[in-house]
Design a protein around this motif. Sequence first.
Motif, PDB file in Angstrom:
ATOM      1  N   ALA A  12     -37.185  -2.715  11.568  1.00 64.63           N
ATOM      2  CA  ALA A  12     -38.036  -3.589  10.758  1.00 64.63           C
ATOM      3  C   ALA A  12     -39.408  -2.972  10.523  1.00 64.63           C
ATOM      4  O   ALA A  12     -39.961  -3.069   9.422  1.00 64.63           O
ATOM      5  N   PHE A  13     -39.943  -2.328  11.547  1.00 61.46           N
ATOM      6  CA  PHE A  13     -41.295  -1.780  11.442  1.00 61.46           C
ATOM      7  C   PHE A  13     -41.309  -0.286  11.133  1.00 61.46           C
ATOM      8  O   PHE A  13     -42.374   0.320  11.041  1.00 61.46           O
ATOM      9  N   MET A  14     -40.114   0.299  10.982  1.00 56.51           N
ATOM     10  CA  MET A  14     -39.961   1.726  10.686  1.00 56.51           C
ATOM     11  C   MET A  14     -40.741   2.578  11.695  1.00 56.51           C
ATOM     12  O   MET A  14     -41.510   3.459  11.331  1.00 56.51           O
ATOM     13  N   LEU A  15     -40.531   2.257  12.966  1.00 61.98           N
ATOM     14  CA  LEU A  15     -41.196   2.957  14.061  1.00 61.98           C
ATOM     15  C   LEU A  15     -40.165   3.392  15.087  1.00 61.98           C
ATOM     16  O   LEU A  15     -38.997   3.015  15.009  1.00 61.98           O
ATOM     17  N   GLU A  16     -40.609   4.138  16.064  1.00 62.85           N
ATOM     18  CA  GLU A  16     -39.771   4.551  17.197  1.00 62.85           C
ATOM     19  C   GLU A  16     -40.499   4.179  18.482  1.00 62.85           C
ATOM     20  O   GLU A  16     -40.905   5.030  19.255  1.00 62.85           O
ATOM     21  N   LEU A  17     -40.670   2.890  18.700  1.00 64.95           N
ATOM     22  CA  LEU A  17     -41.350   2.426  19.904  1.00 64.95           C
ATOM     23  C   LEU A  17     -40.402   2.472  21.092  1.00 64.95           C
ATOM     24  O   LEU A  17     -39.212   2.194  20.958  1.00 64.95           O
ATOM     25  N   THR A  18     -40.936   2.799  22.242  1.00 67.74           N
ATOM     26  CA  THR A  18     -40.136   2.826  23.466  1.00 67.74           C
ATOM     27  C   THR A  18     -39.900   1.399  23.954  1.00 67.74           C
ATOM     28  O   THR A  18     -40.570   0.461  23.518  1.00 67.74           O
ATOM     29  N   ALA A  19     -38.980   1.259  24.882  1.00 62.85           N
ATOM     30  CA  ALA A  19     -38.676  -0.054  25.441  1.00 62.85           C
ATOM     31  C   ALA A  19     -39.919  -0.681  26.066  1.00 62.85           C
ATOM     32  O   ALA A  19     -40.180  -1.874  25.889  1.00 62.85           O
ATOM     33  N   SER A  20     -40.703   0.100  26.782  1.00 64.27           N
ATOM     34  CA  SER A  20     -41.902  -0.459  27.428  1.00 64.27           C
ATOM     35  C   SER A  20     -42.953  -0.858  26.390  1.00 64.27           C
ATOM     36  O   SER A  20     -43.661  -1.852  26.577  1.00 64.27           O
ATOM     37  N   GLU A  21     -43.060  -0.112  25.302  1.00 65.34           N
ATOM     38  CA  GLU A  21     -43.997  -0.486  24.237  1.00 65.34           C
ATOM     39  C   GLU A  21     -43.544  -1.779  23.555  1.00 65.34           C
ATOM     40  O   GLU A  21     -44.358  -2.648  23.258  1.00 65.34           O
ATOM     41  N   LEU A  22     -42.251  -1.898  23.331  1.00 64.44           N
ATOM     42  CA  LEU A  22     -41.721  -3.094  22.692  1.00 64.44           C
ATOM     43  C   LEU A  22     -41.921  -4.329  23.557  1.00 64.44           C
ATOM     44  O   LEU A  22     -42.230  -5.408  23.043  1.00 64.44           O
ATOM     45  N   GLU A  23     -41.767  -4.188  24.858  1.00 65.62           N
ATOM     46  CA  GLU A  23     -41.910  -5.330  25.754  1.00 65.62           C
ATOM     47  C   GLU A  23     -43.326  -5.903  25.751  1.00 65.62           C
ATOM     48  O   GLU A  23     -43.521  -7.078  26.049  1.00 65.62           O
ATOM     49  N   LYS A  24     -44.315  -5.095  25.372  1.00 63.83           N
ATOM     50  CA  LYS A  24     -45.705  -5.550  25.301  1.00 63.83           C
ATOM     51  C   LYS A  24     -46.094  -6.005  23.898  1.00 63.83           C
ATOM     52  O   LYS A  24     -47.170  -6.558  23.703  1.00 63.83           O
ATOM     53  N   LEU A  25     -45.216  -5.762  22.936  1.00 71.72           N
ATOM     54  CA  LEU A  25     -45.538  -6.004  21.539  1.00 71.72           C
ATOM     55  C   LEU A  25     -45.629  -7.489  21.210  1.00 71.72           C
ATOM     56  O   LEU A  25     -44.800  -8.284  21.637  1.00 71.72           O
ATOM     57  N   GLU A  26     -46.675  -7.837  20.450  1.00 66.61           N
ATOM     58  CA  GLU A  26     -46.875  -9.210  19.997  1.00 66.61           C
ATOM     59  C   GLU A  26     -47.169  -9.213  18.504  1.00 66.61           C
ATOM     60  O   GLU A  26     -47.596  -8.208  17.945  1.00 66.61           O
ATOM     61  N   TYR A  27     -46.955 -10.368  17.882  1.00 66.69           N
ATOM     62  CA  TYR A  27     -47.206 -10.526  16.446  1.00 66.69           C
ATOM     63  C   TYR A  27     -48.618 -10.067  16.112  1.00 66.69           C
ATOM     64  O   TYR A  27     -49.580 -10.434  16.785  1.00 66.69           O
ATOM     65  N   GLN A  28     -48.710  -9.257  15.084  1.00 67.47           N
ATOM     66  CA  GLN A  28     -49.936  -8.645  14.585  1.00 67.47           C
ATOM     67  C   GLN A  28     -50.584  -7.713  15.603  1.00 67.47           C
ATOM     68  O   GLN A  28     -51.737  -7.358  15.465  1.00 67.47           O
ATOM     69  N   GLY A  29     -49.820  -7.300  16.614  1.00 65.83           N
ATOM     70  CA  GLY A  29     -50.306  -6.338  17.600  1.00 65.83           C
ATOM     71  C   GLY A  29     -50.308  -4.919  17.057  1.00 65.83           C
ATOM     72  O   GLY A  29     -50.961  -4.036  17.613  1.00 65.83           O
ATOM     73  N   ILE A  30     -49.559  -4.718  15.978  1.00 69.55           N
ATOM     74  CA  ILE A  30     -49.541  -3.443  15.259  1.00 69.55           C
ATOM     75  C   ILE A  30     -49.640  -3.769  13.774  1.00 69.55           C
ATOM     76  O   ILE A  30     -49.232  -4.858  13.346  1.00 69.55           O
ATOM     77  N   PRO A  31     -50.176  -2.869  12.957  1.00 72.49           N
ATOM     78  CA  PRO A  31     -50.309  -3.164  11.518  1.00 72.49           C
ATOM     79  C   PRO A  31     -48.983  -3.486  10.833  1.00 72.49           C
ATOM     80  O   PRO A  31     -48.953  -4.302   9.903  1.00 72.49           O
ATOM     81  N   GLU A  32     -47.898  -2.904  11.325  1.00 62.86           N
ATOM     82  CA  GLU A  32     -46.600  -3.116  10.705  1.00 62.86           C
ATOM     83  C   GLU A  32     -46.065  -4.538  10.899  1.00 62.86           C
ATOM     84  O   GLU A  32     -45.235  -5.005  10.121  1.00 62.86           O
ATOM     85  N   TRP A  33     -46.530  -5.236  11.936  1.00 64.17           N
ATOM     86  CA  TRP A  33     -46.040  -6.588  12.184  1.00 64.17           C
ATOM     87  C   TRP A  33     -46.975  -7.600  11.541  1.00 64.17           C
ATOM     88  O   TRP A  33     -47.656  -8.386  12.171  1.00 64.17           O
ATOM     89  N   ASP A  34     -46.965  -7.567  10.228  1.00 62.23           N
ATOM     90  CA  ASP A  34     -47.674  -8.571   9.443  1.00 62.23           C
ATOM     91  C   ASP A  34     -46.639  -9.565   8.936  1.00 62.23           C
ATOM     92  O   ASP A  34     -45.502  -9.585   9.417  1.00 62.23           O
ATOM     93  N   SER A  35     -46.982 -10.387   7.969  1.00 62.47           N
ATOM     94  CA  SER A  35     -46.040 -11.406   7.497  1.00 62.47           C
ATOM     95  C   SER A  35     -44.808 -10.787   6.849  1.00 62.47           C
ATOM     96  O   SER A  35     -43.687 -11.289   7.019  1.00 62.47           O
ATOM     97  N   VAL A  36     -44.975  -9.682   6.138  1.00 66.03           N
ATOM     98  CA  VAL A  36     -43.834  -9.005   5.508  1.00 66.03           C
ATOM     99  C   VAL A  36     -42.954  -8.364   6.580  1.00 66.03           C
ATOM    100  O   VAL A  36     -41.723  -8.487   6.549  1.00 66.03           O
ATOM    101  N   GLY A  37     -43.564  -7.702   7.531  1.00 67.37           N
ATOM    102  CA  GLY A  37     -42.822  -7.110   8.640  1.00 67.37           C
ATOM    103  C   GLY A  37     -42.092  -8.167   9.453  1.00 67.37           C
ATOM    104  O   GLY A  37     -40.988  -7.941   9.941  1.00 67.37           O
ATOM    105  N   HIS A  38     -42.702  -9.326   9.573  1.00 68.77           N
ATOM    106  CA  HIS A  38     -42.090 -10.427  10.322  1.00 68.77           C
ATOM    107  C   HIS A  38     -40.788 -10.860   9.651  1.00 68.77           C
ATOM    108  O   HIS A  38     -39.774 -11.050  10.327  1.00 68.77           O
ATOM    109  N   MET A  39     -40.821 -10.984   8.342  1.00 66.80           N
ATOM    110  CA  MET A  39     -39.612 -11.400   7.622  1.00 66.80           C
ATOM    111  C   MET A  39     -38.542 -10.312   7.680  1.00 66.80           C
ATOM    112  O   MET A  39     -37.345 -10.621   7.774  1.00 66.80           O
ATOM    113  N   ALA A  40     -38.943  -9.048   7.668  1.00 69.93           N
ATOM    114  CA  ALA A  40     -37.975  -7.946   7.820  1.00 69.93           C
ATOM    115  C   ALA A  40     -37.342  -8.013   9.204  1.00 69.93           C
ATOM    116  O   ALA A  40     -36.128  -7.800   9.356  1.00 69.93           O
ATOM    117  N   LEU A  41     -38.143  -8.311  10.208  1.00 67.19           N
ATOM    118  CA  LEU A  41     -37.634  -8.435  11.572  1.00 67.19           C
ATOM    119  C   LEU A  41     -36.639  -9.583  11.671  1.00 67.19           C
ATOM    120  O   LEU A  41     -35.560  -9.428  12.250  1.00 67.19           O
TER     121      LEU A  41
END
Length: 76
Positions: A12-41
Amino acid sequence: MKPKLESCFNKAFMLELTASELEKLEYQGIPEWDSVGHMALVANIEDEFEIMLEMEDVIELNSFSKAMELIAKYVQ
């Protein structure tokens, strides 16, 4: 379930985040997770797990851990 969800997030975010990075990830925590990225997810999750998230769950999906929790409701 977790590896499939990790794939959904990275696709969805066209990234290669590691498992540990993903576990800390929150909405709008990265530029890719905006409203458009949210709908792709959401679309990726629904396709991958063959489910249809309720609107309430789409709104509540604000982190990787919350996504795990929400998907567990649908996947038995």
